[in-house]
Design a protein around this motif. Structure first.
Motif, PDB file in Angstrom:
ATOM      1  N   GLN A   1     -93.981 -25.593 100.091  1.00  6.58           N
ATOM      2  CA  GLN A   1     -94.549 -26.087 101.167  1.00  6.58           C
ATOM      3  C   GLN A   1     -93.881 -27.416 101.385  1.00  6.58           C
ATOM      4  N   LEU A   2     -92.991 -27.171 103.080  1.00  6.55           N
ATOM      5  CA  LEU A   2     -91.537 -27.877 103.848  1.00  6.55           C
ATOM      6  C   LEU A   2     -92.020 -28.135 105.294  1.00  6.55           C
ATOM      7  N   ALA A   3     -92.220 -28.457 105.760  1.00  6.40           N
ATOM      8  CA  ALA A   3     -92.386 -28.878 107.323  1.00  6.40           C
ATOM      9  C   ALA A   3     -93.567 -27.912 107.833  1.00  6.40           C
ATOM     10  N   GLY A   4     -94.887 -28.072 107.217  1.00  4.92           N
ATOM     11  CA  GLY A   4     -95.796 -27.449 107.246  1.00  4.92           C
ATOM     12  C   GLY A   4     -95.720 -26.223 106.797  1.00  4.92           C
ATOM     13  N   LYS A   5     -95.501 -25.049 106.664  1.00  4.83           N
ATOM     14  CA  LYS A   5     -95.110 -24.108 106.348  1.00  4.83           C
ATOM     15  C   LYS A   5     -94.474 -23.087 105.417  1.00  4.83           C
ATOM     16  N   THR A   6     -94.990 -22.350 104.261  1.00  3.34           N
ATOM     17  CA  THR A   6     -94.548 -22.027 103.535  1.00  3.34           C
ATOM     18  C   THR A   6     -93.282 -21.149 103.498  1.00  3.34           C
ATOM     19  N   VAL A   7     -92.368 -21.622 102.239  1.00  7.08           N
ATOM     20  CA  VAL A   7     -91.051 -21.410 102.653  1.00  7.08           C
ATOM     21  C   VAL A   7     -90.340 -21.068 101.318  1.00  7.08           C
ATOM     22  N   GLN A   8     -89.627 -20.069 101.476  1.00  5.56           N
ATOM     23  CA  GLN A   8     -88.575 -19.598 100.201  1.00  5.56           C
ATOM     24  C   GLN A   8     -86.642 -20.324  99.663  1.00  5.56           C
ATOM     25  N   LEU A   9     -86.434 -20.203  99.048  1.00  7.72           N
ATOM     26  CA  LEU A   9     -85.386 -20.424  98.340  1.00  7.72           C
ATOM     27  C   LEU A   9     -84.202 -19.644  99.414  1.00  7.72           C
ATOM     28  N   SER A  10     -83.170 -19.943  99.818  1.00  6.34           N
ATOM     29  CA  SER A  10     -82.665 -18.697 100.946  1.00  6.34           C
ATOM     30  C   SER A  10     -81.458 -18.454  99.664  1.00  6.34           C
ATOM     31  N   THR A  11     -80.813 -16.991  99.791  1.00 12.60           N
ATOM     32  CA  THR A  11     -79.927 -16.434  98.987  1.00 12.60           C
ATOM     33  C   THR A  11     -78.308 -17.413  98.597  1.00 12.60           C
ATOM     34  N   GLY A  12     -78.253 -18.166  99.682  1.00 14.44           N
ATOM     35  CA  GLY A  12     -76.835 -19.097  99.244  1.00 14.44           C
ATOM     36  C   GLY A  12     -77.839 -20.661  97.783  1.00 14.44           C
ATOM     37  N   MET A  13     -78.645 -21.024  98.904  1.00 10.27           N
ATOM     38  CA  MET A  13     -79.064 -21.979  97.688  1.00 10.27           C
ATOM     39  C   MET A  13     -79.415 -21.184  95.949  1.00 10.27           C
ATOM     40  N   LEU A  14     -79.917 -20.270  96.275  1.00 10.23           N
ATOM     41  CA  LEU A  14     -80.288 -19.759  94.580  1.00 10.23           C
ATOM     42  C   LEU A  14     -78.516 -19.143  93.724  1.00 10.23           C
ATOM     43  N   ARG A  15     -77.767 -18.396  95.230  1.00  8.61           N
ATOM     44  CA  ARG A  15     -75.997 -18.254  94.518  1.00  8.61           C
ATOM     45  C   ARG A  15     -76.153 -19.592  93.490  1.00  8.61           C
ATOM     46  N   THR A  16     -76.353 -20.486  94.604  1.00  7.79           N
ATOM     47  CA  THR A  16     -75.400 -22.242  93.772  1.00  7.79           C
ATOM     48  C   THR A  16     -75.933 -22.444  92.706  1.00  7.79           C
ATOM     49  N   MET A  17     -77.996 -22.257  92.600  1.00  8.36           N
ATOM     50  CA  MET A  17     -77.726 -22.522  91.536  1.00  8.36           C
ATOM     51  C   MET A  17     -77.754 -21.664  90.278  1.00  8.36           C
ATOM     52  N   VAL A  18     -77.991 -20.390  90.680  1.00 11.77           N
ATOM     53  CA  VAL A  18     -77.787 -19.770  89.498  1.00 11.77           C
ATOM     54  C   VAL A  18     -76.063 -20.026  88.749  1.00 11.77           C
ATOM     55  N   LYS A  19     -74.823 -19.713  90.011  1.00 12.75           N
ATOM     56  CA  LYS A  19     -73.751 -20.733  89.421  1.00 12.75           C
ATOM     57  C   LYS A  19     -73.936 -21.107  87.832  1.00 12.75           C
ATOM     58  N   GLU A  20     -74.675 -22.108  88.412  1.00 14.14           N
ATOM     59  CA  GLU A  20     -74.830 -23.292  87.646  1.00 14.14           C
ATOM     60  C   GLU A  20     -75.305 -23.148  85.770  1.00 14.14           C
ATOM     61  N   VAL A  21     -75.868 -22.820  86.011  1.00 17.51           N
ATOM     62  CA  VAL A  21     -76.813 -21.687  85.015  1.00 17.51           C
ATOM     63  C   VAL A  21     -75.344 -20.884  83.945  1.00 17.51           C
ATOM     64  N   ILE A  22     -75.063 -19.743  84.855  1.00 14.28           N
ATOM     65  CA  ILE A  22     -74.114 -19.193  83.736  1.00 14.28           C
ATOM     66  C   ILE A  22     -73.206 -20.176  83.982  1.00 14.28           C
ATOM     67  N   LYS A  23     -72.495 -21.649  83.980  1.00 19.75           N
ATOM     68  CA  LYS A  23     -71.377 -22.562  83.458  1.00 19.75           C
ATOM     69  C   LYS A  23     -72.053 -22.659  82.740  1.00 19.75           C
ATOM     70  N   LYS A  24     -73.115 -23.667  82.934  1.00 19.99           N
ATOM     71  CA  LYS A  24     -74.273 -23.758  81.002  1.00 19.99           C
ATOM     72  C   LYS A  24     -74.115 -23.361  80.570  1.00 19.99           C
ATOM     73  N   THR A  25     -74.604 -21.755  80.900  1.00 19.26           N
ATOM     74  CA  THR A  25     -74.222 -20.949  79.434  1.00 19.26           C
ATOM     75  C   THR A  25     -73.169 -20.683  78.349  1.00 19.26           C
ATOM     76  N   ILE A  26     -72.412 -20.768  79.878  1.00 20.71           N
ATOM     77  CA  ILE A  26     -71.034 -20.195  78.767  1.00 20.71           C
ATOM     78  C   ILE A  26     -69.988 -21.404  78.412  1.00 20.71           C
ATOM     79  N   SER A  27     -70.874 -22.664  78.602  1.00 19.96           N
ATOM     80  CA  SER A  27     -70.015 -23.790  78.345  1.00 19.96           C
ATOM     81  C   SER A  27     -70.512 -24.047  77.152  1.00 19.96           C
ATOM     82  N   LYS A  28     -72.179 -23.912  76.744  1.00 17.61           N
ATOM     83  CA  LYS A  28     -72.823 -24.066  75.307  1.00 17.61           C
ATOM     84  C   LYS A  28     -72.270 -22.839  74.404  1.00 17.61           C
ATOM     85  N   ALA A  29     -72.183 -21.646  74.930  1.00 16.20           N
ATOM     86  CA  ALA A  29     -71.887 -20.542  73.846  1.00 16.20           C
ATOM     87  C   ALA A  29     -69.709 -20.733  73.321  1.00 16.20           C
TER      88      ALA A  29
END
Length: 289
Positions: free
Chosen positions: A254-282
């Motif tokens: 809920q931002l700027a008075g409306k319901t919004v979702q994360l854009s593909t670009g923002m999701l991609r950046t955060m998913v890359k972090e998931v992959i990076k942490k997963t690889i580092s942990k492995a």
């Protein structure tokens, strides 16, 4: 000081704007004219312009803008000199011309109209007139010890760097002071620290990132610092929390008075972090760390 110029065909209409009394317009320069209204001066211009029937855009329109600070000290006599020196620099010689200054706003500026046709019927070459106007204004400013475009740009760049540094400092302070874990908490924290965070939402109602408003500047996150793009802020907000969990919890906001979702670009950046942490942990597990 900035100069802009172009050739126009609508002389009277443009001149009426320049001589608009609602803008507290005052005549500061006149050459080879006798009329005292836009209609009369246009008629005088036309008598000369009739000597060259092949030229359609037969009036030159210039805007000469000193800086706000310089404008405060430029009286009618000084503004007249600006026009006179500009005419010389543009090699407009003894053509018919009239200049007005607008005083309705803090940013004082001159509208200068010059007959493109000289008294022998020859048309002035208007090639690259916009660029030549800039150069002429720069030279006049230097000659009259006024602020030049280069000085203005240097000050702007210098101030902008200071603004970027300060916004980034307040971002880091917000992260340490409030330890926000949602975008809403982050926006509130930044506001407390004097920076307005404006969500950038596209037509599909998806959050693409943020803009930051501070001290009359409005900058994209990437313009402030590479760590302040929407996706990178999301990574910082997740903290020690599993970033997959953070994404799930923040997919719909809920931002700027409306319901919004994360854009593909923002999701991609955060998913890359998931992959990076997963690889580092492995790798750490594989090495027995």
């Amino acid at each position: 000081m900035i100069g802009k110029g172009k050739a126009i065909s609508h002389t009277q209409v443009s001149m009426q704007y320049g001589w608009d009394q609602e803008k507290n317009a005052q005549v500061v320069y006149a050459q080879n004219i006798a009329g005292d209204s836009p209609k009369e001066i246009t008629a005088e211009f036309k008598l000369t312009q009739d000597l060259n029937i092949n030229c359609e855009k037969n009036t030159l329109s210039f805007i000469i803008s000193p800086t706000i600070e310089d404008g405060k000290t430029l009286d009618k006599k000084a503004l007249s000199k600006v026009c006179q020196e500009f005419m010389k620099e543009m090699r407009l010689k003894d053509r018919q011309a009239i200049g007005f200054v607008h005083l309705d706003k803090a940013h004082k500026h001159i509208h200068l109209y010059v007959n493109r046709i000289d008294l022998q019927g020859k048309a002035y070459n208007d090639s690259f007139i916009g660029k030549r106007s800039q150069v002429a204004a720069e030279k006049v400013a230097e000659r009259m010890q006024l602020t030049t475009v280069k000085q203005v740009q240097w000050e702007k760049d210098h101030n902008l760097q200071a603004i970027r540094t300060e916004i980034k400092r307040r971002h880091d302070l917000t992260m340490r002071q409030f330890k926000p874990r949602t975008f809403q908490d982050y926006i509130k924290g930044m506001e407390t620290n004097g920076v307005k965070v404006i969500p950038s939402i596209n037509k599909a109602d998806k959050l693409q990132g943020f803009r930051f408003e501070f001290d009359n500047y409005n900058l994209k996150g990437s313009e402030v610092h590479r760590s302040m793009t929407g996706g990178n802020i999301g990574k910082q907000l997740s903290g020690d929390k599993n970033i997959k969990q953070f994404i799930n919890e923040n997919t719909t906001l809920q931002l700027a008075g409306k319901t919004v979702q994360l854009s593909t670009g923002m999701l991609r950046t955060m998913v890359k972090e998931v992959i990076k942490k997963t690889i580092s942990k492995a790798i750490d597990i594989g090495m027995g760390i």
